[in-house]
Scaffold this motif. Sequence first.
Motif: not given
Length: 108
Positions: A32, A74, A77-78
């Motif tokens: 990230f 994120h 979601h991961y």
Amino acid sequence: MSSYQFELAFRQYIAAFDGTNDLSPAEFKSLFDNVHHKDLNCLLPKDEKVIGGDGMMHLKAVTPVTREEIYQLHSKHYASGQKVTLIHFRKIGLDCVDIKVRLVNGKE
């Protein structure tokens, strides 16, 4: 960071979203960080949409979002096993790229 280095970092970041969740939180955070600028802030649309007289949908308001909030989103979601496929990555200017991805939640 050159556009070539960014493309490599972005492709590695997208590859992490393969539905397997096999990276540690530290590895995911590193990916990230390689893609998102340390001073990143952006505006995301709210769900308030208005249909104008021309028939076009317009966003009524936007919400400021911090880098940490984007990271949390994120990460969620991961962790949920979301899959992301890169459709295209095109350089369209000196420091500008056009990126299109496909998101899959659950089974296809």
